[in-house]
Design an enzyme around this catalytic site. Structure first.
Site, mmCIF file in Angstrom:
data_model
loop_
_atom_site.group_PDB
_atom_site.id
_atom_site.type_symbol
_atom_site.label_atom_id
_atom_site.label_comp_id
_atom_site.label_asym_id
_atom_site.label_seq_id
_atom_site.Cartn_x
_atom_site.Cartn_y
_atom_site.Cartn_z
ATOM 1 N N HIS A 84 0.882 -1.185 0.000
ATOM 2 C CA HIS A 84 0.000 0.000 0.000
ATOM 3 C C HIS A 84 0.912 1.225 0.000
ATOM 4 O O HIS A 84 1.955 1.207 0.679
ATOM 5 C CB HIS A 84 -0.844 0.080 1.288
ATOM 6 N N CYS A 96 -1.868 2.851 9.248
ATOM 7 C CA CYS A 96 -2.877 1.864 8.834
ATOM 8 C C CYS A 96 -4.003 1.745 9.859
ATOM 9 O O CYS A 96 -5.122 1.358 9.521
ATOM 10 C CB CYS A 96 -2.273 0.474 8.707
HETATM 11 N N1 ARG Z 1 -3.125 -7.230 7.061
HETATM 12 C C1 ARG Z 1 -3.627 -6.055 6.436
HETATM 13 C C2 ARG Z 1 -3.719 -6.246 4.930
HETATM 14 O O1 ARG Z 1 -2.846 -6.880 4.374
HETATM 15 C C3 ARG Z 1 -2.790 -4.863 6.763
HETATM 16 C C4 ARG Z 1 -3.325 -3.598 6.193
HETATM 17 C C5 ARG Z 1 -2.434 -2.423 6.410
HETATM 18 N N2 ARG Z 1 -3.088 -1.242 5.985
HETATM 19 C C6 ARG Z 1 -2.496 -0.213 5.348
HETATM 20 N N3 ARG Z 1 -3.189 0.861 5.145
HETATM 21 N N4 ARG Z 1 -1.282 -0.304 4.884
HETATM 22 O O2 ARG Z 1 -4.633 -5.799 4.291
#
Ligand code: ARG
Length: 276
Positions: free
Chosen positions: A169, A265
């Site tokens: 992300h 996050c």
């Molecule tokens: N385990 C989650 C996923 O893989 C973590 C999300 C992290 N969120 C972020 N905005 N980077 O979706």
């Protein structure tokens, strides 16, 4: 003129766990998570941020361990929101709860076409100075979402291609800061994207984050005014941020790193003022 106090959406980690693997950080962590520690870490972050912003809560749901990562609820701009449509099937059941929350809280909500993957503010970040959105694609958001975002928000979208699956992300490797500063980890982007970044952010506003700090999720920071909340930053990175006028608040978030997430996050900024 007094500025409005920010609002931030968070979701308590009541059902947080690592029991599937949808990013490289989650591998091998299914037995190692300590839920009590995760709850205490989350509360410390909430209380720290609560000094500078109002924290709103969305109810956690059983069997939805990643709902704690509210950055992925959707993207917000003014009183509009775009709902996330998750790429991994494991997170799709979260969508209905986040959509209900946006509707119940007065946001005008856009649902993207069922075929388009989009993971909200995890991949869509408002520049803190210029009138544009830095929007990632490559892993969890599809480029097809970008035109829809620009149209609905009536705001320029700068498309940034992510190339390293550990930084899946954009908010894991890129953090716009007050006054147009930018913390970012250049190896996480392709060449054209680095050019796009460098053409908009002058050298003295770029805060380059190295592999060690990026691996500690230093870019996954929450910035409110001159405050920066993050899991961990090295001495040199702290010094660089300090010289740029920021105060660094380290909050231990080790349990959330096991799921591939950290401070940013765990939050969604609900107050994204319209560009002038
Ligand atoms: N385990 C989650 C996923 O893989 C973590 C999300 C992290 N969120 C972020 N905005 N980077 O979706």
């Amino acid at each position: 003129m007094a500025t409005q106090r920010d609002k931030i959406l968070m979701c308590p980690p009541d059902y947080f766990t690592v029991d599937y693997v949808i990013n490289p950080w989650m591998a091998g962590h299914d037995d190692s998570l300590n839920l009590d520690r995760a709850k205490a870490q989350w509360e410390t972050l909430r209380d720290g941020l609560g000094q500078y912003a109002d924290i709103e809560i969305v109810e956690p749901q059983p069997e939805l361990p990643d709902m704690v990562f509210t950055a992925n609820a959707g993207a917000v701009y003014g009183d509009k929101a775009i709902a996330s449509h998750f790429m991994p099937m494991e997170r799709r059941p979260e969508e209905q709860y986040f959509k209900a929350w946006f509707r119940d809280n007065g946001f005008e909500l856009l649902d993207l076409d069922e075929k388009i993957g989009f993971e909200g503010a995890g991949d869509c970040l408002r520049d803190r100075r210029g009138p544009w959105l830095w929007t990632g694609y490559g892993f969890r958001t599809e480029i097809e979402a970008h035109a829809e975002i620009a149209r609905f928000f009536d705001l320029e979208v700068v498309s940034i291609r992510l190339t390293d699956e550990r930084f899946y992300h954009i908010d894991t490797c890129f953090c716009p800061l007050t006054d147009g500063f930018l913390m970012y980890h250049p190896p996480a982007f392709d060449y054209e994207s680095r050019i796009a970044i460098e053409s908009r952010v002058p050298p003295h506003k770029r805060i380059i984050v190295d592999t060690l700090d990026a691996g500690n999720f230093a870019c996954n920071a929450v910035n409110i005014g001159d405050q920066v909340f993050l899991h961990r930053a090295s001495g040199p990175l702290k010094a660089r941020l300090m010289l740029a006028g920021f105060e660094v608040n380290e909050v231990e978030l080790s349990e959330f790193l096991k799921a591939g997430g950290s401070a940013k996050c765990l939050t969604l900024k609900l107050t994204e003022p319209l560009a002038d």
